[in-house]
Design a protein around this motif. Sequence first.
Motif, PDB file in Angstrom:
ATOM      1  N   ALA A 115       9.025  42.102 -28.197  1.00 32.91           N
ATOM      2  CA  ALA A 115       8.023  41.146 -27.465  1.00 32.91           C
ATOM      3  C   ALA A 115       7.145  40.265 -28.215  1.00 32.91           C
ATOM      4  O   ALA A 115       6.810  39.208 -28.207  1.00 32.91           O
ATOM      5  N   GLU A 116       6.912  40.862 -29.585  1.00 34.81           N
ATOM      6  CA  GLU A 116       6.159  40.425 -30.462  1.00 34.81           C
ATOM      7  C   GLU A 116       6.953  39.233 -31.396  1.00 34.81           C
ATOM      8  O   GLU A 116       6.333  38.202 -31.722  1.00 34.81           O
ATOM      9  N   GLU A 117       8.185  39.516 -31.654  1.00 36.87           N
ATOM     10  CA  GLU A 117       8.842  38.448 -32.469  1.00 36.87           C
ATOM     11  C   GLU A 117       9.374  37.565 -31.665  1.00 36.87           C
ATOM     12  O   GLU A 117       9.782  36.400 -32.023  1.00 36.87           O
ATOM     13  N   LYS A 118       9.717  37.737 -30.433  1.00 39.20           N
ATOM     14  CA  LYS A 118      10.673  36.668 -29.549  1.00 39.20           C
ATOM     15  C   LYS A 118       9.989  35.414 -29.224  1.00 39.20           C
ATOM     16  O   LYS A 118      10.770  34.391 -29.558  1.00 39.20           O
ATOM     17  N   PRO A 119       8.820  35.202 -29.022  1.00 40.73           N
ATOM     18  CA  PRO A 119       8.381  33.796 -28.857  1.00 40.73           C
ATOM     19  C   PRO A 119       8.585  32.926 -30.074  1.00 40.73           C
ATOM     20  O   PRO A 119       9.226  31.566 -29.872  1.00 40.73           O
ATOM     21  N   GLY A 120       8.422  33.380 -31.337  1.00 41.11           N
ATOM     22  CA  GLY A 120       8.872  32.401 -32.423  1.00 41.11           C
ATOM     23  C   GLY A 120      10.416  32.404 -32.713  1.00 41.11           C
ATOM     24  O   GLY A 120      10.814  31.026 -32.797  1.00 41.11           O
ATOM     25  N   LEU A 121      11.241  33.355 -32.463  1.00 41.44           N
ATOM     26  CA  LEU A 121      12.683  33.039 -32.409  1.00 41.44           C
ATOM     27  C   LEU A 121      13.151  32.215 -31.227  1.00 41.44           C
ATOM     28  O   LEU A 121      14.024  31.600 -31.409  1.00 41.44           O
ATOM     29  N   TRP A 122      12.363  32.271 -30.060  1.00 44.07           N
ATOM     30  CA  TRP A 122      12.921  31.613 -28.900  1.00 44.07           C
ATOM     31  C   TRP A 122      12.890  30.080 -29.333  1.00 44.07           C
ATOM     32  O   TRP A 122      13.639  29.238 -28.793  1.00 44.07           O
ATOM     33  N   GLU A 123      11.783  29.808 -30.033  1.00 44.47           N
ATOM     34  CA  GLU A 123      11.345  28.399 -30.466  1.00 44.47           C
ATOM     35  C   GLU A 123      12.412  27.867 -31.194  1.00 44.47           C
ATOM     36  O   GLU A 123      12.938  26.725 -31.311  1.00 44.47           O
ATOM     37  N   VAL A 124      12.843  28.771 -32.181  1.00 40.01           N
ATOM     38  CA  VAL A 124      13.942  28.253 -32.978  1.00 40.01           C
ATOM     39  C   VAL A 124      15.152  27.995 -32.057  1.00 40.01           C
ATOM     40  O   VAL A 124      15.983  27.068 -32.548  1.00 40.01           O
ATOM     41  N   MET A 125      15.569  28.976 -31.198  1.00 37.38           N
ATOM     42  CA  MET A 125      16.793  28.847 -30.461  1.00 37.38           C
ATOM     43  C   MET A 125      16.847  27.382 -29.832  1.00 37.38           C
ATOM     44  O   MET A 125      17.468  26.848 -29.396  1.00 37.38           O
ATOM     45  N   VAL A 126      15.521  27.319 -28.918  1.00 33.66           N
ATOM     46  CA  VAL A 126      15.307  26.056 -28.178  1.00 33.66           C
ATOM     47  C   VAL A 126      15.414  24.858 -28.925  1.00 33.66           C
ATOM     48  O   VAL A 126      16.114  23.589 -28.627  1.00 33.66           O
TER      49      VAL A 126
END
Length: 143
Positions: free
Chosen positions: A107-118
């Motif tokens: 949950a902590e790392e997902k927001p930054g990784l989500w942005e990479v993928m978007v």
Amino acid sequence: MTAEEVFDNPTGWVAKHIRTYVESGGRKGHDYQGWPTLLLTTRGHRSGLLRRTALIYGRDGDRHLLVASNGGAAEHPGWYRNLSVEPEVGVQVREEEFTARARTASAEEKPGLWEVMVDVFPQYAKYQEKTARDIPVVVLERV
């Protein structure tokens, strides 16, 4: 992974993409309609058979990232269910093949990784809007 028979995704256009990728030794198929793709081989969580599919990916340093979007469907894609049970997966990126350990981003790392993928594939944001399911980001780390 082993020298067992691998069963490719049966969806017509995906199967064709995989064939192109494999038959060219990774020289063709990496760029699919402008997006970077890799081949992911998982072990079926029910069948025990090796299953291969083509997926859009991103990078975070040495790690490869995937999104288990399933087009915004209510259920996770089969490949995600497979790696949730058996996290050791086979990966092919261009001509390179390697074994990786797959895990769901915290949950902590997902927001930054989500942005990479978007940034790689903006449609992921629309898929998330389409479903109540929290779409996972998968991190692949070489073994």
